[in-house]
Enzyme design. Structure first.
Site: not given
Length: 529
Positions: A79, A162
């Site tokens: 992703p 992230c």
């Protein structure tokens, strides 16, 4: 989760090959076409949540292990924000990707903003199996977002990897890893009240034992699959460095018997997938940055073709599946990174253009220049291919040697800290970044301002140039009245004529947002049954 029929009540778009330009032609969509694009409706109502039975929970726990084994999935597209869009997902599938993840989606916006929901997720039945990834920091929000997609994908994933500062400010991604109780509560809620299996993508912690305990807590909470990135959250940008595969192996040994574990990090060449699986014991390998700079690394036979050819083929997918300008620009920049450093005029054009046709012209020009360079450097290219073949067969990669290879051949991207400066430029020469910094310093001196202020002004000028370039764009004429047609209108009509055709022929237009064919349904139960 099988994706065999068209979504009922979902917005259906025609891909680029199905564009209608004749106002008298009545277009009927083949709902069984695996390349029809579906989008989430703006108006959705969730039914009352019902707790899953023990049988459903057990089935979800087995789902990914059985799916990965049955379909022999080992190569996974990661992703990536605004990068793993539909066009890129399908492009990488052509060249070996077997499981794909959507870009990270903000759960709060997905649940509360219908426009964001519609624009953030494009789906086709050919893109399966598919995992939708969310970032979230509230239990109810994460659960609601997962329930909204439970009939259009194969699984949901919680982003815990992230490392960017925007994630720190938003309190999500790897910056949530210090709140393990909250994370476990979110995972458990999805396990108990969502039809889909929930997985997590994490980064290793600073301490080995801490990482293992972290992984165990997630599995205990209900995670049915883990993806482990072998870097800590502080390893980013210039400090990225190499991922530690041994840290991933620690997690595999700790929880691999309970749930499948995928490895992430250091996938840059064909053959790296097999080496990583052997070193870590992971069931599959996920690649992010490696695929951005070379979308063909999962395909041994095509992995090192000319970069402009790769970019040209990606643009065909971008046009067909209506990729956004920011995604297209970013992909062209990365795929052609090494060549664009050689041709600064083309690099500037990439940063200014907005239309797919303009990007195609840039890539075509790049191809002409790269072909001329290749003709003059046949010996260098032959040596490069020999080197890449040795690396693919197991020889240890020398980053300095790889960075010296011709710019027109696809190869990994190395940061300056990973590669000696002298390997990038000749003796006495300056790197691209050093040249840009010197130019900026000269500008700051002439203006009498600081470097920081000069950089801000430079960015404003670039933004202004993009606006001017967009205003100069000549829109094609409307097929009916010859007024300028709407940008991106699949029927090449102005807004008024498009509305007339959509209304009379019961069609949809993504660009003008007319939904005469797709009436959003409040019932989302019958999606892919």
């Amino acid at each position: 989760m099988n994706g065999e029929t068209a979504p009922e009540g979902y917005e259906v778009e025609k891909c680029g090959e199905c564009e209608a330009v004749d106002e008298e032609q009545t277009t009927s969509l083949d709902v069984d076409d695996p390349l029809n694009v579906f989008r989430m409706p703006k108006k959705m109502t969730l039914p009352e949540k019902v707790k899953n039975t023990d049988e459903v929970i057990a089935k979800n726990l087995r789902f990914w292990r059985e799916t990965l084994e049955k379909q022999k999935i080992t190569k996974v597209l990661a992703p990536m924000v605004d990068q793993s869009e539909l066009a890129f997902r399908l492009f990488t599938r052509k060249y070996g990707a077997q499981l794909t993840f959507t870009p990270m989606i903000h759960a709060h916006l997905f649940v509360n903003d219908g426009t964001y929901r519609r624009n953030s997720l494009a789906l086709v039945k050919a893109d399966r199996p598919l995992v939708v990834q969310f970032c979230a920091n509230k239990v109810d929000t994460f659960l609601a977002a997962c329930r909204l997609v439970e009939d259009v994908c194969d699984g949901v994933d919680l982003n815990l990897g992230c490392p960017q500062m925007v994630a720190k400010r938003g309190r999500y991604g790897s910056w949530l890893q210090d709140e393990v109780d909250l994370i476990c509560e979110m995972v458990s809620a999805v396990r108990d009240y969502c039809k889909l299996p929930v997985s997590c993508k994490i980064r290793v912690r600073d301490d080995r034992q801490q990482t293992v305990e972290y992984a165990k807590r997630l599995v205990d909470a209900g995670a049915t699959m883990l993806t482990v990135h072998g870097r800590t959250r502080d390893m980013k940008g210039a400090e990225t460095g190499l991922a530690d595969w041994s840290r991933i192996r620690d997690v595999v040994e700790a929880v691999g018997s309970r749930v499948p574990v995928m490895a992430n990090g250091n996938i840059q060449f064909p053959g790296d997938v097999e080496r990583c699986m052997k070193a870590t014991g992971a069931v599959a390998v996920m690649s992010a940055e490696g695929l951005l700079y070379n979308p063909l690394i999962f395909d041994d036979s095509n992995a090192h073709i000319d970069t402009w050819k790769i970019a040209a083929e990606y643009l065909q997918y971008a046009k067909k599946f209506h990729a956004g300008t920011s995604a297209i620009r970013a992909h062209v920049f990365r795929i052609c990174h090494h060549s664009l450093l050689e041709y600064e005029d083309l690099r500037m054009r990439v940063s200014l253009e907005h239309r797919v046709e303009d990007f195609e012209n840039i890539v075509q020009e790049l191809g002409k220049r790269a072909t001329a360079d290749a003709q003059a450097g046949k010996e260098r290219e032959a040596e490069a291919r020999k080197l890449f073949e040795l690396i693919r067969n197991g020889e240890l990669m020398n980053a300095i040697e790889v960075s010296k290879q011709p710019h027109w051949i696809s190869k990994p991207y190395f940061r300056l800290k990973e590669v000696a400066k002298e390997s990038i430029v000749g003796e006495g020469e300056k790197t691209f970044r050093e040249k840009q910094k010197e130019k900026l310093a000269q500008t700051a001196k002439e203006m009498g301002v600081s470097m920081k202020q000069a950089r801000k002004r430079e960015r404003r000028q670039l933004a202004g140039a993009r606006i001017i370039e967009a205003k100069r764009t000549k829109f094609p004429p409307c097929a009916r009245c010859k007024q300028p047609a709407g940008q991106g209108c699949t029927m090449s009509k102005c807004k008024k004529c498009c509305r007339y055709q959509c209304k009379t022929e019961k069609l949809d237009c993504k660009s003008h947002r007319y939904l005469f064919a797709s009436q959003p349904s409040e019932n989302i139960q019958e999606i892919y049954t």
